[in-house]
Enzyme design. Structure first.
Site, PDB file in Angstrom:
ATOM      1  N   ARG A   1     -14.599  -7.314   0.320  1.00  0.00           N
ATOM      2  CA  ARG A   1     -13.817  -6.833   1.473  1.00  0.00           C
ATOM      3  C   ARG A   1     -13.190  -5.458   1.198  1.00  0.00           C
ATOM      4  NH1 ARG A   1      -8.311  -5.145   2.618  1.00  0.00           N
ATOM      5  NH2 ARG A   1      -7.870  -5.646   4.781  1.00  0.00           N
TER       6      ARG A   1
ATOM      7  N   GLY B   1      -5.661  -4.271   7.433  1.00  0.00           N
ATOM      8  CA  GLY B   1      -6.641  -3.203   7.576  1.00  0.00           C
ATOM      9  C   GLY B   1      -7.688  -3.425   8.652  1.00  0.00           C
TER      10      GLY B   1
ATOM     11  N   THR C   1       0.848  -1.190   0.000  1.00  0.00           N
ATOM     12  CA  THR C   1       0.000   0.000   0.000  1.00  0.00           C
ATOM     13  C   THR C   1       0.883   1.239   0.000  1.00  0.00           C
ATOM     14  OG1 THR C   1      -1.743  -1.137   1.165  1.00  0.00           O
ATOM     15  CG2 THR C   1      -1.621   1.233   1.535  1.00  0.00           C
TER      16      THR C   1
HETATM   17  N1  ASP Z   1      -4.076  -1.729   4.773  1.00  0.00           N
HETATM   18  C1  ASP Z   1      -4.345  -2.361   3.514  1.00  0.00           C
HETATM   19  C2  ASP Z   1      -5.644  -3.116   3.597  1.00  0.00           C
HETATM   20  O1  ASP Z   1      -5.884  -3.756   4.601  1.00  0.00           O
HETATM   21  C3  ASP Z   1      -3.281  -3.300   3.079  1.00  0.00           C
HETATM   22  C4  ASP Z   1      -1.867  -2.832   3.234  1.00  0.00           C
HETATM   23  O2  ASP Z   1      -1.612  -1.816   3.858  1.00  0.00           O
HETATM   24  O3  ASP Z   1      -0.977  -3.475   2.705  1.00  0.00           O
HETATM   25  O4  ASP Z   1      -6.389  -3.101   2.670  1.00  0.00           O
END
Ligand code: ASP
Length: 349
Positions: free
Chosen positions: A241, A267, A213
């Site tokens: 999701r 997340g 991310t």
């Molecule tokens: N936080 C993001 C999610 O849960 C994933 C990530 O940060 O890699 O969608």
């Protein structure tokens, strides 16, 4: 007597101008490209160099905007757009796949001066989800749009629309196949428009590398903060999701009263702890410094729930902090008075 009083006022006045707090560092920025099991031992030299170069390019893009005296919001958007186009990161092109073999993208952005915010979740056709989030903030009466509706809004607003196969990368597809095999789930057909299958591309990348991310926090020379985050979510996600990244207060938050935060990690935990807002609340109501607040939420509260991930934080004074409880986090920072710092592994500053 009157002369003494007058003298006193002049002295206080002079004291204010000489000893008042220095103006905020004229600008500051931090970026991240995801947190996870990122270790020296499992990363080859070329991959490491590619990530460092990508972080450096995005950091410089944001710094250029801020140096020119433009708003923090522009810095956040331009750096994230670059990372969305870079297949190294799990955002835009290079996003992970859902269990159904689709790229469903999430993003959000927030402006610290006004508390204006915008977000888009589960979009599949807007090339730059961060620009869509900003457009939701500035051109709609809403804060968050999802799915087809969000993509149609992007189209109506004249944003760049691409075929969903634009986001396809072989590396992420193989990562999905691996995740689904481990889970014992069926592997979907390759998406329409995807290139022909290639040979093994990612054998050296363990599945914990799915994170990736991207996020940016910035302070501009007018003293305004902004934060933004963009992601493809988690590999093999199901049932529509949505993670924390497009949720204001969870993955992203900015207020000139406290700080700007962008997060990355699992997340679900970030949503339950409202990580981004919680850090800013500790700063605002408990007078925590940004490093102390970030450590309190990541090292203590997130860790206590067995959650993993990290955050980058900027303060109205131009301080930058980061905290993560994973072996690594792609991260970088720079300020008007501080040179670029680019780090990946835990043992780096
Ligand atoms: N936080 C993001 C999610 O849960 C994933 C990530 O940060 O890699 O969608």
């Amino acid at each position: 007597m009157r002369a003494w009083i007058l003298l006193g006022i002049v002295a206080i006045g002079a004291g204010c101008s000489v000893h008042s707090r220095p103006a905020p560092a004229t600008w500051a920025v931090a970026i991240h490209g995801g947190a996870g099991v990122i270790e020296r031992a499992s990363m080859n030299r070329e991959t490491e160099a590619a990530y460092r170069a990508a972080l450096s390019g995005a950091l410089e893009a944001a710094a250029k905007v801020l140096r020119e005296g433009r708003p923090a919001l522009d810095a956040v958007e331009s750096a994230i757009r670059l990372m969305e186009d870079d297949p190294l990161f799990n955002a835009g092109r290079g996003a992970v796949f859902t269990a159904a073999g689709r790229n469903e993208l999430d993003a959000s952005i927030m402006e610290g001066a006004t508390l204006n915010a915008g977000a888009a979740a589960s979009v599949t056709r807007a090339r730059h989800p961060i620009t869509l989030a900003r457009t939701v903030m500035q051109k709609s009466p809403h804060v968050m749009l999802v799915g087809d509706g969000a993509d149609s809004f992007a189209e109506q607003q004249g944003l760049e629309i691409v075929d969903p196969s634009f986001f396809f990368t072989e590396r992420r597809w193989q990562e999905l196949e691996k995740t689904l095999k481990e889970r014992g789930d069926p592997i979907p057909a390759r998406p329409a428009g995807a290139p022909k299958p290639q040979g093994a591309i990612i054998p050296e990348i363990p599945s914990e590398h799915e994170f990736g991310t991207v996020g940016v926090v910035a302070l501009d020379s007018l003293g305004n903060l902004a934060a933004g985050t963009s992601t493809g979510g988690t590999s093999g996600k199901r049932w529509g999701r949505v993670g924390d990244s497009p949720i204001i207060g969870a993955g992203t938050y900015a207020s000139n009263q406290s700080c700007a935060v962008s997060g990355t990690g699992v997340g679900e935990f970030f949503i339950r702890l409202t990580v981004a807002r919680e850090i800013c609340a500790l700063v605002q109501y408990k007078n925590f410094g940004i490093q102390q607040a970030a450590d309190e939420v990541i090292q203590k509260r997130l860790t206590a729930l067995n959650g993993s991930g990290g955050v980058i934080v900027a303060s109205p004074k131009g301080e930058i902090a980061w905290s993560f409880n994973t072996p690594g986090m792609y991260r970088a920072s720079m300020a008007a008075d501080r040179p670029a710092r680019i780090s990946i592994f835990k043992d780096e500053p």
